[in-house]
Design a protein around this motif. Structure first.
Motif, PDB file in Angstrom:
ATOM      1  N   MET A   1      -9.457  10.996  18.509  1.00  0.00           N
ATOM      2  CA  MET A   1      -8.481  10.058  17.973  1.00  0.00           C
ATOM      3  C   MET A   1      -8.775   8.681  18.552  1.00  0.00           C
ATOM      4  N   THR A   2      -8.771   7.673  17.699  1.00  0.00           N
ATOM      5  CA  THR A   2      -8.977   6.312  18.172  1.00  0.00           C
ATOM      6  C   THR A   2      -7.721   5.499  17.934  1.00  0.00           C
ATOM      7  N   ASP A   3      -7.478   4.522  18.796  1.00  0.00           N
ATOM      8  CA  ASP A   3      -6.288   3.684  18.675  1.00  0.00           C
ATOM      9  C   ASP A   3      -6.310   2.860  17.390  1.00  0.00           C
ATOM     10  N   THR A   4      -7.468   2.560  16.853  1.00  0.00           N
ATOM     11  CA  THR A   4      -7.545   1.751  15.639  1.00  0.00           C
ATOM     12  C   THR A   4      -7.082   2.533  14.419  1.00  0.00           C
ATOM     13  N   ASP A   5      -7.101   3.864  14.473  1.00  0.00           N
ATOM     14  CA  ASP A   5      -6.629   4.694  13.370  1.00  0.00           C
ATOM     15  C   ASP A   5      -5.111   4.802  13.329  1.00  0.00           C
ATOM     16  N   ALA A   6      -4.434   4.417  14.395  1.00  0.00           N
ATOM     17  CA  ALA A   6      -2.996   4.632  14.519  1.00  0.00           C
ATOM     18  C   ALA A   6      -2.192   3.613  13.722  1.00  0.00           C
ATOM     19  N   ILE A   7      -1.052   4.058  13.202  1.00  0.00           N
ATOM     20  CA  ILE A   7      -0.087   3.156  12.573  1.00  0.00           C
ATOM     21  C   ILE A   7       0.640   2.442  13.699  1.00  0.00           C
ATOM     22  N   ARG A   8       0.796   1.134  13.590  1.00  0.00           N
ATOM     23  CA  ARG A   8       1.435   0.351  14.643  1.00  0.00           C
ATOM     24  C   ARG A   8       2.842  -0.051  14.240  1.00  0.00           C
ATOM     25  N   ASP A   9       3.762  -0.001  15.180  1.00  0.00           N
ATOM     26  CA  ASP A   9       5.137  -0.427  14.992  1.00  0.00           C
ATOM     27  C   ASP A   9       5.635  -0.857  16.366  1.00  0.00           C
ATOM     28  N   SER A  10       6.755  -1.548  16.437  1.00  0.00           N
ATOM     29  CA  SER A  10       7.275  -1.965  17.733  1.00  0.00           C
ATOM     30  C   SER A  10       8.795  -1.879  17.727  1.00  0.00           C
ATOM     31  N   GLY A  11       9.366  -1.973  18.899  1.00  0.00           N
ATOM     32  CA  GLY A  11      10.812  -1.905  19.046  1.00  0.00           C
ATOM     33  C   GLY A  11      11.197  -2.204  20.476  1.00  0.00           C
ATOM     34  N   ARG A  12      12.310  -1.674  20.890  1.00  0.00           N
ATOM     35  CA  ARG A  12      12.800  -1.858  22.253  1.00  0.00           C
ATOM     36  C   ARG A  12      12.615  -0.563  23.027  1.00  0.00           C
ATOM     37  N   GLY A  13      12.556  -0.684  24.353  1.00  0.00           N
ATOM     38  CA  GLY A  13      12.380   0.522  25.145  1.00  0.00           C
ATOM     39  C   GLY A  13      12.793   0.332  26.576  1.00  0.00           C
ATOM     40  N   GLY A  14      12.741   1.398  27.325  1.00  0.00           N
ATOM     41  CA  GLY A  14      13.079   1.376  28.734  1.00  0.00           C
ATOM     42  C   GLY A  14      12.464   2.573  29.432  1.00  0.00           C
ATOM     43  N   ALA A  15      12.401   2.511  30.732  1.00  0.00           N
ATOM     44  CA  ALA A  15      11.903   3.621  31.536  1.00  0.00           C
ATOM     45  C   ALA A  15      12.619   3.599  32.870  1.00  0.00           C
ATOM     46  N   GLU A  16      12.959   4.781  33.357  1.00  0.00           N
ATOM     47  CA  GLU A  16      13.597   4.855  34.669  1.00  0.00           C
ATOM     48  C   GLU A  16      13.460   6.247  35.250  1.00  0.00           C
ATOM     49  N   PHE A  17      13.566   6.317  36.567  1.00  0.00           N
ATOM     50  CA  PHE A  17      13.632   7.585  37.267  1.00  0.00           C
ATOM     51  C   PHE A  17      15.097   7.861  37.589  1.00  0.00           C
ATOM     52  N   GLN A  18      15.542   9.071  37.313  1.00  0.00           N
ATOM     53  CA  GLN A  18      16.899   9.496  37.635  1.00  0.00           C
ATOM     54  C   GLN A  18      16.810  10.567  38.706  1.00  0.00           C
ATOM     55  N   SER A  19      17.588  10.421  39.781  1.00  0.00           N
ATOM     56  CA  SER A  19      17.564  11.387  40.879  1.00  0.00           C
ATOM     57  C   SER A  19      18.171  12.716  40.453  1.00  0.00           C
ATOM     58  N   LEU A  20      17.539  13.798  40.898  1.00  0.00           N
ATOM     59  CA  LEU A  20      18.026  15.151  40.676  1.00  0.00           C
ATOM     60  C   LEU A  20      18.197  15.829  42.028  1.00  0.00           C
ATOM     61  N   LEU A  21      18.732  17.011  42.055  1.00  0.00           N
ATOM     62  CA  LEU A  21      18.895  17.761  43.289  1.00  0.00           C
ATOM     63  C   LEU A  21      17.544  18.249  43.806  1.00  0.00           C
ATOM     64  N   GLY A  22      17.487  18.531  45.086  1.00  0.00           N
ATOM     65  CA  GLY A  22      16.296  19.109  45.681  1.00  0.00           C
ATOM     66  C   GLY A  22      15.116  18.171  45.795  1.00  0.00           C
ATOM     67  N   GLY A  23      15.364  16.851  45.857  1.00  0.00           N
ATOM     68  CA  GLY A  23      14.281  15.893  46.003  1.00  0.00           C
ATOM     69  C   GLY A  23      13.463  15.682  44.739  1.00  0.00           C
ATOM     70  N   ARG A  24      13.943  16.180  43.626  1.00  0.00           N
ATOM     71  CA  ARG A  24      13.238  16.010  42.356  1.00  0.00           C
ATOM     72  C   ARG A  24      13.829  14.821  41.607  1.00  0.00           C
ATOM     73  N   SER A  25      13.125  14.378  40.591  1.00  0.00           N
ATOM     74  CA  SER A  25      13.620  13.281  39.760  1.00  0.00           C
ATOM     75  C   SER A  25      13.159  13.481  38.327  1.00  0.00           C
ATOM     76  N   ARG A  26      13.857  12.805  37.428  1.00  0.00           N
ATOM     77  CA  ARG A  26      13.569  12.876  35.998  1.00  0.00           C
ATOM     78  C   ARG A  26      13.063  11.511  35.562  1.00  0.00           C
ATOM     79  N   LEU A  27      11.893  11.489  34.926  1.00  0.00           N
ATOM     80  CA  LEU A  27      11.369  10.274  34.325  1.00  0.00           C
ATOM     81  C   LEU A  27      11.832  10.243  32.877  1.00  0.00           C
ATOM     82  N   VAL A  28      12.589   9.202  32.526  1.00  0.00           N
ATOM     83  CA  VAL A  28      13.073   9.018  31.158  1.00  0.00           C
ATOM     84  C   VAL A  28      12.361   7.804  30.592  1.00  0.00           C
ATOM     85  N   VAL A  29      11.577   8.012  29.547  1.00  0.00           N
ATOM     86  CA  VAL A  29      10.907   6.931  28.835  1.00  0.00           C
ATOM     87  C   VAL A  29      11.542   6.902  27.455  1.00  0.00           C
ATOM     88  N   TYR A  30      12.089   5.751  27.098  1.00  0.00           N
ATOM     89  CA  TYR A  30      12.843   5.646  25.863  1.00  0.00           C
ATOM     90  C   TYR A  30      12.275   4.547  24.988  1.00  0.00           C
TER      91      TYR A  30
END
Length: 177
Positions: free
Chosen positions: A1-30
């Motif tokens: 797969m090449t990036d030039t073959d891809a359909i391009r679009d844009s929008g808004r987004g965010g990313a963050e780590f959320q703390s979980l129990l036991g020293g773990r965390s959740r990565l949320v990419v939106y």
């Protein structure tokens, strides 16, 4: 797969780590492609969730056949198979930036690949902005078309959990003004 073959679009987004129990965390990419190109409604269609923890100094999330690693220098790597698709992660994260390229395509030996289906490329270029009086904003979505986002609220969204279960309801930053 090449990036030039891809359909391009844009929008808004965010990313963050959320703390979980036991020293773990959740990565949320939106990512929300609403109002751009072929996607007129807010869908959160370009996001994912992975859960992990620190291992040997790096943050590591693993699924059955999928892995995402962020090393001590902030370099993002990984990939593997999820629900029959081939994923590849690359990028860089720092205190004020989150740059991630996610390539999703059919495995090379699949019928889809043989029929010329190339897959998807999601490019997240996110910058941390000072909240500017918005008390509940940790990672503010980037401005679009020169219009700054002044009000960010966290709202629940169903996001694909590519590190385990099929979907998770998570709070994501949404620009509302």
């Amino acid at each position: 797969m090449t990036d030039t073959d891809a359909i391009r679009d844009s929008g808004r987004g965010g990313a963050e780590f959320q703390s979980l129990l036991g020293g773990r965390s959740r990565l949320v990419v939106y990512g929300d492609l609403a109002g751009s190109g072929r996607n007129p409604a807010p869908t959160g269609s370009a996001g994912f969730v992975m859960e992990g923890g620190v291992q040997d100094g790096s943050w590591l999330a693993t699924g059955a056949d999928l892995q995402l690693r962020i090393d001590t220098d902030g370099v993002i790597t990984g990939g593997g198979l999820f629900q029959g698709d081939q994923y590849a992660f690359s990028g860089q994260v720092s205190a004020d930036a989150f740059d991630l390229l996610v390539r999703i395509g059919p495995p090379a030996d699949s019928r889809s690949a043989a029929n010329g289906i190339v897959g998807f490329v999601f490019e997240y270029t996110l910058r941390h902005q000072a909240p500017g009086g918005v008390e509940h904003s940790r990672v503010q979505p980037p401005a679009s078309a020169g219009t700054p986002c002044r009000v960010v609220h966290y709202q629940p969204r169903m996001i694909a959990n590519i590190g385990g279960d099929s979907m998770s309801t998570v709070q994501v930053p949404v620009c509302v003004g």
